[in-house]
Write a protein that holds these residues in place. Sequence first.
Motif: not given
Length: 466
Positions: A133-135, A173, A178, A184, A189
Motif C-alpha cells: 500500500g501507499h499513501g 508517501c 504504513l 518508500h 515516492m
Amino acid sequence: MNKRYSMLFTVAAIAVMGATLFGSTYTQTQIAGQSLTVAKTDSDVMQMIHDMGGLQLVMPEAFAETDCDVLENSGRTVHDFQLTGESVELPIMGGKTFNAMTFNQQVPGPTLRVTQGDVVKMTLTIPADEVTGHGNDMHASQMSATNFDSVNPGETSQYCYIAESAGIFKYHCSGVHLVGMDQHVLSGMYGIAIVDPAKGYKKLMVEKTSGSGEVDRMFYDADALEFTLQYNQLYLTDEGNYDAGAMFQHHNTATVVNGMQFGYVPNGVHNALILGDANKNIFVAQPWNDLELKQYQSQLMYVELDQHVRLFIENQGNEPVFFHIVGEILDRVTQGNRVQSAATETWMIGGSQGAIVDLVFDEPGVYAGVNHDYAAIYTGAASIWVAGDPFGLNPRLIDAGVISSPVPSYAYALGNPSDAVPPMGMNSIAHPAINAHGLYTDERAAEIVADGAIPLWEVVPTLPPI
Ligand SMILES: [Cu+2]
C-alpha cells in the motif's frame, strides 16, 4: 586557457575527485527496530498520554475542510491531482538499476501547481498487483495525519483541501498504518506542490554599482523562467534494494537531484558542439552520456542573460542542502511567501523544507548549482546552467540549419529538461522548447513526449553535422 573553459575544468576537477567514490556502497547490516517502553522513558509523560486516551485524541482533525463534495462546490478553482503508486525498476549511475517506488512511474512525482486559495482534489490509486500500500501526505495541506492513511493495492482514495499558504511544499508517501515510510520516500515516492501567491510574485530588485560608488537598483518584472530542483539521497545495497541500516547511519550511496546523480551535466552532443568530438568529455563525470540512454541522457539547463530566473528548490532528503551556484549570487531567497534574504552566497535548506531562489545571470558562462557539501557534490549534486552563448555557437548552429537566426540561449536549439521545468504559473515565462529528460519509465517518457517534449535521442541523429 580560455576563462570559460577553465570554469568547466574546475567543475571537472571536482568531479574527478568524486569519481573515486563512484560505485562504492556502504551496505550495513540492518539494525533491528527498537520499541519504546514506559520503563525506559519518562513514565509521567507516558502516563499522561495514556490518560488522555492515546495520541489519536491529541491529533484531532485540523481546521481545513476535507469534504470533497463541499469544496468542489465552493466556487474556488479545483485542481484534480491524480496519482498512481507503483513500484518499478529504474536506472542508477553506473549501468545498474534499483527498486524504485514512484508516483506515476517517475521520480520525483508530477509537480502540482495551483494558486493560493485553490482547492486540491488528490486521488491516489494503487494497482491491484502492487506489492504494498501507499499513501500521500501533502505538506501544502493543513490536515491531520488521520486523513491520509495508506491505500491498499486495488483501491483508490481521495481527499480535498484548500491550499491556503503560498510557497513550495513537499508531498510524500505516508500513512498512519504504513510501515517503512522511510523506504518508500527514499526510494522515490516524493514530489512538490507549488502554490503561487494569490497576488502573484513580486518584482525582483538587484543592486549594481556604477563604479563611482553609486548603487543602482535594477528592477525585473515578476515574470521569470522557472526550474525545479529536488534534492534527495539513495541508500542502496549492491542489489539495488533499500538499505535501512545505511539510512540510520546517514551513509548515502548517492545524492540525487530530481532523482538522478549528475543528471544536468554535459553529454556527448555538448562535447561535439563545443570541442568537436562527442567522445572528448568537457565534464569528466558524464555518466549519462549516450543518446541510447534516451530520457536518461544528461541535459543542461539554459537561460538568457539578464533574464529573471526563478528556482523552486525542495530538500526531500535526510541531509541539509547548502544551495549555492558557483559564480553567482542568489539575488533573493523566499520561503513561504516571505523574503528571507537577498544577495546571499548560499542558502541552507533543511529536510522537508523548500526555498524559492530568484536570480539573474549577468555574464555569459557555465554555472554549477551545488549542494555545497563536498560529499553531496561528489556523489551527484552538481547541476549546470549555461547562460547566453558562452561558446559562440550561434554562427555554427545557423550554418548547420539548426536555428535560423542568433538565439539568446541554447534552449532554442536543444530545449530545457522536462523534469526541471514546472507547469506554467501566473508569472511564468514559457521555455523556448522542452526536451524529454528524467527518471521516467519508458511508458511515462512516451506520455511526456506525446505532451510535446522533444525526444532528443530521436531528433539529434537527424540533424546536419556541425
Ligand atoms: Cu509508498
